[in-house]
Write an enzyme that holds these catalytic residues in place. Sequence first.
Site, PDB file in Angstrom:
ATOM      1  N   LYS A 102       0.862  -1.186   0.000  1.00  0.00           N
ATOM      2  CA  LYS A 102       0.000   0.000   0.000  1.00  0.00           C
ATOM      3  C   LYS A 102       0.894   1.230   0.000  1.00  0.00           C
ATOM      4  O   LYS A 102       2.031   1.176   0.488  1.00  0.00           O
ATOM      5  CB  LYS A 102      -0.870   0.016   1.261  1.00  0.00           C
ATOM      6  CG  LYS A 102      -2.065   0.912   1.155  1.00  0.00           C
ATOM      7  CD  LYS A 102      -3.151   0.209   0.379  1.00  0.00           C
ATOM      8  CE  LYS A 102      -4.478   0.866   0.486  1.00  0.00           C
ATOM      9  NZ  LYS A 102      -5.546  -0.077   0.128  1.00  0.00           N
TER      10      LYS A 102
HETATM   11  N1  GLU Z   1      -7.272  -0.040  -3.168  1.00  0.00           N
HETATM   12  C1  GLU Z   1      -8.017  -1.227  -3.384  1.00  0.00           C
HETATM   13  C2  GLU Z   1      -8.037  -2.090  -2.131  1.00  0.00           C
HETATM   14  O1  GLU Z   1      -7.871  -1.613  -1.035  1.00  0.00           O
HETATM   15  C3  GLU Z   1      -7.576  -1.976  -4.636  1.00  0.00           C
HETATM   16  C4  GLU Z   1      -6.155  -2.421  -4.666  1.00  0.00           C
HETATM   17  C5  GLU Z   1      -5.715  -2.962  -6.026  1.00  0.00           C
HETATM   18  O2  GLU Z   1      -6.516  -3.004  -6.938  1.00  0.00           O
HETATM   19  O3  GLU Z   1      -4.540  -3.318  -6.118  1.00  0.00           O
HETATM   20  O4  GLU Z   1      -8.290  -3.261  -2.184  1.00  0.00           O
END
Ligand code: GLU
Length: 411
Positions: A102
């Site tokens: 993240k």
């Molecule tokens: N931000 C989204 C999540 O928290 C998607 C992450 C992604 O598609 O890699 O799952």
Amino acid sequence: MKAFDSTQLYFNRAADQIDLTENMRRLLLIPKREVQVQVAIERDNGEIATFVGYRVQHDDARGPMKGGLRYHPDVDMDEVRSLAALMTWKTAVVDLPYGGAKGGLAIDPAQFSTRELELITRRFVDGIHDVIGPDMDIPAPDMGTNAEVMAWFMNQYAKYHGYSPACVTGKPVEMHGLPGREEATGRGVGILTYKMLTRMGRKPAQTRVAIQGFGNVGSHTAKFLHEAGFRLVAVSDYSGGYYRPEGLDVPAVLRYALDHKGTLAGYTGAQQISNSELLGLDVDVLIPAALGGVITHANAESVRAKIIIEAANAPVYPDADDILAARGVMILPDILANAGGVTASYFEWVQNRQHYRWDINRVRQELEHVMTRAFERVWELSVERKVSLRTAAYIVGIGRVGQATVLGGIS
Ligand code: GLU
């Protein structure tokens, strides 16, 4: 409680169930790499502005690390670390060949012009591009970012590494993106809400739902549930809550948001309530679809819904989780409920690598297949072991990551 402590607590509850050793817990919990970079730009008024950009790469035992980029004032290393760990368990629960990561910046995107946001994104890529890549770590949209930001990301990344559309997902459909990626998180939430209620013997038409948050996830969830025949009685965004006990005119609410740059401010087709009133409404299903930590020990007692679907990441803190569990409230946890987004990201990444395009029907069909399979596994395990759906989901996730770690060999 800090965000990472909270993720760790949920992890430990499941780890206790499967008698995971202390050393293995440490190995799985501590992030593989944490990166912090300075991002400096010249603002439109000529002033210099500096920000801190974060990327936490939590675990790569099951494949390249995957997870969104968040632009929000609350972003800090602790929050990013916790969200990165959630991505590791999430990708494992839905069985995608990924690890978890993240990233983000502590900014309020509304305070910047499009040009400034583009510059911020490009400078952020300058800082982290050497630890990003289709086989290493693949960012995606999250709160405060969108397809446009991903397009800038891909373009800046290409300046260092050449053409590589699979270095980021959630791109515009016209630029190697996937039709159906944008709706996918909300759609996945809708699919699993429907599955869970059917399992519990409830009918959509007799089910009253409230959704907190009307961004990408909340609005697509609303659309799906409305089409499936649920009675959506309240929604909210930063401007407050909108409540109509007989049921909202969902197409009108969606149209209103579209016509007003995504906000519901000024919508008059419903009674205006506060965000905290929405959380305490007398509904059957409550869907927090915005920030983390919205249900804590301070307001858990006031929640009247019997079912909570975690469309947001980490909306229910462990102290609230205990209070709600004691009252028999069922919670579909974030690492399963909102996994539709990363699942569609996986389809986009596969498509980019194959240079082949899927149509929306195939995307929707495969999304339903992946989400349903994961739901069935978690539900079964929760019945078998008599644990909550959250603990069951963590057991599935930790089990898969642990197995890959051991199979890969540690020494
Ligand atoms: N931000 C989204 C999540 O928290 C998607 C992450 C992604 O598609 O890699 O799952």
